[in-house]
Design an enzyme around this catalytic site. Structure first.
Site, PDB file in Angstrom:
ATOM      1  N   GLU A  93      58.204   3.920 -26.156  1.00  0.00           N
ATOM      2  CA  GLU A  93      57.838   5.197 -26.791  1.00  0.00           C
ATOM      3  C   GLU A  93      58.468   5.384 -28.168  1.00  0.00           C
ATOM      4  O   GLU A  93      58.931   6.477 -28.512  1.00  0.00           O
ATOM      5  CB  GLU A  93      58.212   6.365 -25.872  1.00  0.00           C
ATOM      6  CG  GLU A  93      57.415   6.397 -24.591  1.00  0.00           C
ATOM      7  CD  GLU A  93      57.753   7.585 -23.691  1.00  0.00           C
ATOM      8  OE1 GLU A  93      58.638   8.398 -24.058  1.00  0.00           O
ATOM      9  OE2 GLU A  93      57.150   7.700 -22.616  1.00  0.00           O
TER      10      GLU A  93
ATOM     11  N   TYR B 299      51.447  11.399 -18.174  1.00  0.00           N
ATOM     12  CA  TYR B 299      52.102  12.343 -17.264  1.00  0.00           C
ATOM     13  C   TYR B 299      51.267  13.612 -17.201  1.00  0.00           C
ATOM     14  O   TYR B 299      50.856  14.148 -18.243  1.00  0.00           O
ATOM     15  CB  TYR B 299      53.513  12.687 -17.744  1.00  0.00           C
ATOM     16  CG  TYR B 299      54.505  11.556 -17.635  1.00  0.00           C
ATOM     17  CD1 TYR B 299      55.056  11.219 -16.399  1.00  0.00           C
ATOM     18  CD2 TYR B 299      54.903  10.841 -18.751  1.00  0.00           C
ATOM     19  CE1 TYR B 299      55.975  10.189 -16.292  1.00  0.00           C
ATOM     20  CE2 TYR B 299      55.822   9.807 -18.656  1.00  0.00           C
ATOM     21  CZ  TYR B 299      56.361   9.482 -17.425  1.00  0.00           C
ATOM     22  OH  TYR B 299      57.273   8.471 -17.316  1.00  0.00           O
TER      23      TYR B 299
ATOM     24  N   GLU C   7      53.973   3.724 -17.493  1.00  0.00           N
ATOM     25  CA  GLU C   7      54.544   4.974 -16.978  1.00  0.00           C
ATOM     26  C   GLU C   7      53.390   5.911 -16.671  1.00  0.00           C
ATOM     27  O   GLU C   7      52.552   6.171 -17.544  1.00  0.00           O
ATOM     28  CB  GLU C   7      55.492   5.641 -17.982  1.00  0.00           C
ATOM     29  CG  GLU C   7      56.786   4.900 -18.210  1.00  0.00           C
ATOM     30  CD  GLU C   7      57.775   5.683 -19.083  1.00  0.00           C
ATOM     31  OE1 GLU C   7      57.737   6.932 -19.065  1.00  0.00           O
ATOM     32  OE2 GLU C   7      58.574   5.032 -19.782  1.00  0.00           O
TER      33      GLU C   7
END
Length: 526
Positions: free
Chosen positions: A183, A248, A294
């Site tokens: 990231e 997410y 992720e």
């Protein structure tokens, strides 16, 4: 549920077993263990616990992970990786320095380091996936890590290969998966950078890490932004194997949570289009693949959209010790459907995280909780095949019932000079019944996975298997619970479970209960 016409359901699920559209990589069922909160210490590793083995590994966590099969495990981060110096975590444990962790404002003891991680992967039967420090770390440090892990002492008795041998590990670990940072587009990341600057660094790291071991496969940082992703591909695309994307989601609203799986599928498809557009210009034959390394429901991930002072040490731990309800498990089921359909590009994925810190497992001093997200893994990892089949839900008349999903999250913290991709979305026409079939390697078993997102009503559908006939009885595996909102906890571990039952004969139709994910396991005649 039928429409009253001779008992024939209005909906029909059509599958073509004779025309596979792609192959699912088992690596999409991967996991992630970051040095965050109780994920490592007190989660997978707890020396002195009566539930730990002689190495300090929690045996209940190991057993749960073995049950679902863990093809690969990403470590040590995440944000933690961008300031982690791996040499602090090798050698005699009592001589390792404790460091202040810049990512999560915590004290890192370094008691769990490279050798412990490799031993854990071996115990789990998982391939190690190591993320290197491209933030505060150096190219030399990353290359030395490959040397420590992968060089054979007999052929290359180098300083770091010999160091591994002195630490009790003569044979190399043979780590194939390596991440080039994490990231780095984000202002929250140590060593954050723009796309071109990062891509040039990633290209250089890739060259010299491969100078140590040409067989490694490398994951570059993607940002879920076409302009970032295209720049990284054009600058470094011939030096990498994967481009990452992180996803997410999760809100209190049921439809926003489960509907986010459709949004996620769209983002995967968009990244695949970027790769397809750039590939003809790259001097390589094998396509760059997508690593969604992720993904999860994460209620702690959303802030005000501004850079805020970090919480005092320890507060992050409470933020990430969250709970999951059935709706979160249904979101995870939808993600598997998305990855199956995007299997041409998506070949690696890692749930964030494995245990405690946003984990699908939760430990206490005396036991282990399997959350609804864990049960979704149990359903799909154990009841799916490698061949993805064309699958669609059709209506005999009218349209397939659908719903609208409204994303009400605040935007996350800023990217470096870029518009953050997480803006409020409105998804209309999300099908209430989402079906995706896969086929076993031998072609004898069809797995028809169907999610009924409707929180109130069952929906029946007839089954059209493209002329193939089921042979004999069928088995039904169903993820469900009494309601969609109650969080799982040690006092209420049964808010979602996977039930199993046999049907005396393969069904011509099936009724899918409200808020459920079902896999019909059908034996086929050859």
């Amino acid at each position: 549920m039928s429409d009253g016409h001779e008992g024939i359901p209005r909906l029909r699920i059509e599958v073509d077993p004779g025309r596979p559209v792609g192959t699912v990589s088992r690596n999409v069922f991967g996991h992630f263990a970051e040095h965050l909160g109780r994920c490592v210490y007190g989660g997978l590793y707890e020396p002195g616990s009566p539930l730990a083995d002689e190495r300090g590994f929690r045996t209940d966590v190991l057993a749960a992970m073995r049950q679902i099969g863990t093809p690969n495990l990403r470590w040590p981060g995440g944000n933690f990786a961008s300031a982690y110096h791996w040499e602090d975590g090798v050698g005699p444990a009592e001589q390792r320095p404790a460091r202040f962790d810049l990512a999560w404002r915590a004290l890192e003891s370094n008691r769990f380091g490279t050798d412990e991680f490799m031993a854990y992967c071996a115990a789990l039967g998982a391939a190690p996936y190591v993320c290197v420090n491209t933030g505060s770390g150096s190219l030399d440090e990353a290359a030395r890590w490959v040397e420590y892990c992968n060089l054979a002492v007999e052929r290359y008795p180098s300083a770091h290969a010999l160091m591994r041998a002195r630490n009790g590990h003569q044979a190399p670990y043979g780590v194939r998966l390596w991440g080039l940072g994490n990231e780095v587009y984000g202002a929250w990341q140590v060593g954050h950078a723009g796309a071109e600057g990062y891509a040039r660094k990633a290209r250089e790291f890739a060259y010299f890490m491969r100078a140590v071991d040409p067989e490694i496969r490398l994951v570059a940082v993607g940002a879920d932004l076409p302009e970032w992703d295209e720049t990284v591909l054009r600058v470094a695309g011939d030096a990498i194997d994967y481009l990452s994307i992180h996803q997410y989601h999760g809100q209190e609203d049921y439809r926003a949570t489960v509907g986010a799986a459709a949004y996620l599928e769209g983002r995967l498809h968009l990244l695949g289009e970027v790769i397809d557009r750039v590939m003809p210009d790259l001097p390589r034959r094998r396509p760059v693949e997508i690593a969604m390394d992720e993904w999860n429901v994460c209620y702690a991930a959303w802030g005000t959209g501004e850079v805020q002072p970090r919480p005092v040490a320890g507060e992050y731990f409470d933020l990430f010790e969250q709970t999951f309800a059935l709706k979160d498990g249904l979101f995870a089921a939808g993600v598997f459907h998305a990855m199956f359909r995007e299997c041409r590009h998506v070949t690696l994925a890692n749930l964030a995280q494995m245990v405690n810190a946003n984990g699908m497992l939760t430990t206490s001093e005396t036991g282990l909780l399997r959350t609804p997200v864990y049960h979704a893994f149990d359903l799909y990892a154990n009841h799916s095949g490698p061949s993805v089949l064309p699958t669609r839900v059709a209506a005999r008349e009218g349209s397939v019932p659908s719903f609208t999903a409204e994303d009400r999250r605040e935007p996350g913290p800023p990217y470096v000079g870029l518009r953050a991709p997480y803006t409020r979305f409105s998804l209309r026409g999300v099908a209430l019944l989402d079906a995706q079939a896969t086929l076993s390697a031998d072609g004898r078993t069809l797995y028809l996975a169907v999610i009924n997102y409707d929180p109130d009503r069952a929906h029946a559908a007839s089954l059209d298997l493209g002329g193939r006939r089921p042979a004999g009885p069928a088995r039904v595996f169903e993820l469900n619970g009494p309601d969609t909102q109650t969080p799982a906890g040690f006092a209420r571990p049964d808010v979602a479970t996977v039930s199993e039952r046999d049907l005396p004969a393969a069904p011509a139709a099936h009724t899918f209960p409200p808020h459920s994910a079902t896999v019909l396991e059908l034996a086929l005649t050859l």
